[in-house]
Design a protein around this motif. Structure first.
Motif, PDB file in Angstrom:
ATOM      1  N   LYS A  40       0.732  -1.191   0.176  1.00 58.29           N
ATOM      2  CA  LYS A  40       0.096  -0.050  -0.021  1.00 58.29           C
ATOM      3  C   LYS A  40       0.863   1.341   0.092  1.00 58.29           C
ATOM      4  O   LYS A  40       0.579   2.102  -0.613  1.00 58.29           O
ATOM      5  N   LYS A  41       1.868   1.351   0.871  1.00 60.73           N
ATOM      6  CA  LYS A  41       2.853   2.289   0.749  1.00 60.73           C
ATOM      7  C   LYS A  41       3.795   2.523  -0.325  1.00 60.73           C
ATOM      8  O   LYS A  41       3.779   3.647  -1.091  1.00 60.73           O
ATOM      9  N   SER A  42       4.242   1.534  -0.963  1.00 66.04           N
ATOM     10  CA  SER A  42       4.977   1.365  -2.051  1.00 66.04           C
ATOM     11  C   SER A  42       4.469   1.742  -3.463  1.00 66.04           C
ATOM     12  O   SER A  42       5.015   2.446  -4.227  1.00 66.04           O
ATOM     13  N   VAL A  43       2.995   1.492  -3.639  1.00 67.98           N
ATOM     14  CA  VAL A  43       2.375   1.422  -4.952  1.00 67.98           C
ATOM     15  C   VAL A  43       1.984   2.853  -5.081  1.00 67.98           C
ATOM     16  O   VAL A  43       1.902   3.304  -6.086  1.00 67.98           O
ATOM     17  N   GLY A  44       1.689   3.673  -4.026  1.00 68.45           N
ATOM     18  CA  GLY A  44       1.132   4.934  -3.935  1.00 68.45           C
ATOM     19  C   GLY A  44      -0.194   5.092  -3.721  1.00 68.45           C
ATOM     20  O   GLY A  44      -0.945   4.486  -2.767  1.00 68.45           O
ATOM     21  N   ASN A  45      -1.040   6.153  -4.322  1.00 67.71           N
ATOM     22  CA  ASN A  45      -2.070   6.586  -3.776  1.00 67.71           C
ATOM     23  C   ASN A  45      -3.300   5.792  -4.199  1.00 67.71           C
ATOM     24  O   ASN A  45      -4.092   6.183  -5.080  1.00 67.71           O
ATOM     25  N   VAL A  46      -3.430   4.506  -3.656  1.00 67.23           N
ATOM     26  CA  VAL A  46      -4.286   3.552  -4.068  1.00 67.23           C
ATOM     27  C   VAL A  46      -5.235   3.274  -2.616  1.00 67.23           C
ATOM     28  O   VAL A  46      -4.634   3.107  -1.562  1.00 67.23           O
ATOM     29  N   SER A  47      -6.383   3.107  -2.892  1.00 73.07           N
ATOM     30  CA  SER A  47      -7.355   2.854  -1.875  1.00 73.07           C
ATOM     31  C   SER A  47      -7.283   1.212  -1.478  1.00 73.07           C
ATOM     32  O   SER A  47      -6.828   0.516  -2.077  1.00 73.07           O
ATOM     33  N   GLN A  48      -7.447   0.895  -0.057  1.00 72.04           N
ATOM     34  CA  GLN A  48      -7.268  -0.195   0.463  1.00 72.04           C
ATOM     35  C   GLN A  48      -8.242  -1.197  -0.486  1.00 72.04           C
ATOM     36  O   GLN A  48      -7.657  -2.133  -0.676  1.00 72.04           O
ATOM     37  N   LYS A  49      -9.389  -0.824  -0.777  1.00 72.10           N
ATOM     38  CA  LYS A  49     -10.491  -1.511  -1.461  1.00 72.10           C
ATOM     39  C   LYS A  49      -9.889  -1.963  -2.952  1.00 72.10           C
ATOM     40  O   LYS A  49      -9.909  -3.047  -3.237  1.00 72.10           O
ATOM     41  N   VAL A  50      -9.424  -0.775  -3.663  1.00 67.78           N
ATOM     42  CA  VAL A  50      -8.947  -1.222  -4.826  1.00 67.78           C
ATOM     43  C   VAL A  50      -7.413  -1.884  -4.855  1.00 67.78           C
ATOM     44  O   VAL A  50      -7.401  -2.946  -5.749  1.00 67.78           O
ATOM     45  N   LEU A  51      -6.638  -1.930  -4.089  1.00 68.49           N
ATOM     46  CA  LEU A  51      -5.363  -2.674  -3.808  1.00 68.49           C
ATOM     47  C   LEU A  51      -5.969  -4.230  -3.542  1.00 68.49           C
ATOM     48  O   LEU A  51      -5.267  -5.035  -4.168  1.00 68.49           O
ATOM     49  N   THR A  52      -6.846  -4.424  -2.568  1.00 69.83           N
ATOM     50  CA  THR A  52      -7.371  -5.722  -2.206  1.00 69.83           C
ATOM     51  C   THR A  52      -7.954  -6.430  -3.716  1.00 69.83           C
ATOM     52  O   THR A  52      -7.634  -7.572  -3.848  1.00 69.83           O
ATOM     53  N   ALA A  53      -8.724  -5.595  -4.248  1.00 77.43           N
ATOM     54  CA  ALA A  53      -9.326  -6.033  -5.508  1.00 77.43           C
ATOM     55  C   ALA A  53      -8.335  -6.426  -6.568  1.00 77.43           C
ATOM     56  O   ALA A  53      -8.503  -7.719  -6.969  1.00 77.43           O
ATOM     57  N   ASN A  54      -7.350  -5.583  -6.784  1.00 75.67           N
ATOM     58  CA  ASN A  54      -6.472  -6.154  -7.810  1.00 75.67           C
ATOM     59  C   ASN A  54      -5.580  -7.458  -7.397  1.00 75.67           C
ATOM     60  O   ASN A  54      -5.159  -8.180  -8.193  1.00 75.67           O
ATOM     61  N   LEU A  55      -5.219  -7.394  -6.008  1.00 72.18           N
ATOM     62  CA  LEU A  55      -4.290  -8.370  -5.474  1.00 72.18           C
ATOM     63  C   LEU A  55      -5.295  -9.771  -5.565  1.00 72.18           C
ATOM     64  O   LEU A  55      -4.659 -10.838  -6.081  1.00 72.18           O
ATOM     65  N   ARG A  56      -6.492  -9.653  -5.503  1.00 79.21           N
ATOM     66  CA  ARG A  56      -7.383 -10.840  -5.478  1.00 79.21           C
ATOM     67  C   ARG A  56      -7.408 -11.290  -6.972  1.00 79.21           C
ATOM     68  O   ARG A  56      -7.302 -12.521  -7.457  1.00 79.21           O
TER      69      ARG A  56
END
Length: 106
Positions: A40-56
């Motif tokens: 979350k820190k290294s990727v940048g300005n991404v919401s937790q929801k969007v990051l979780t969806a992309n990881l899944r």
């Protein structure tokens, strides 16, 4: 993963990594296993929801694995699979192209 893949190999690749966040996640995981907070820190300005969806989505596609440790609070680590790591030459080419573009147009 759904096996209805496009006939065009370029379209298949884009289908898997076309999201801006996915490419940045791969970039960061090429360095090694990372926890959710680190991504979350290294990727940048991404919401937790969007990051979780992309990881899944990436896990479903076989690009990364997710390991959950039975701790409190839970610890989750993400690692590229061999398939995910095989995207390294594509990202290397993107780095080279982006560097050259910035030098000419920056």
């Amino acid at each position: 993963m759904e096996k209805n893949l496009p006939a065009c190999p370029v379209e298949t690749t884009l289908m898997l990594i076309s999201d801006r966040w996915k490419v940045l996640i791969i970039r960061d995981l090429l360095e090694g296993t990372k926890r959710f907070g680190e991504l979350k820190k290294s990727v940048g300005n991404v919401s937790q929801k969007v990051l979780t969806a992309n990881l899944r989505s990436m896990e479903d596609s076989g690009l990364l694995t997710r390991k959950v440790y039975p701790e409190v609070p839970p610890r989750v680590e993400y690692t590229l699979t061999e398939t995910g790591y095989s995207l390294k030459p594509i990202l290397d080419a993107m780095v080279a192209w982006g560097t050259e573009y910035k030098q000419k147009n920056g």
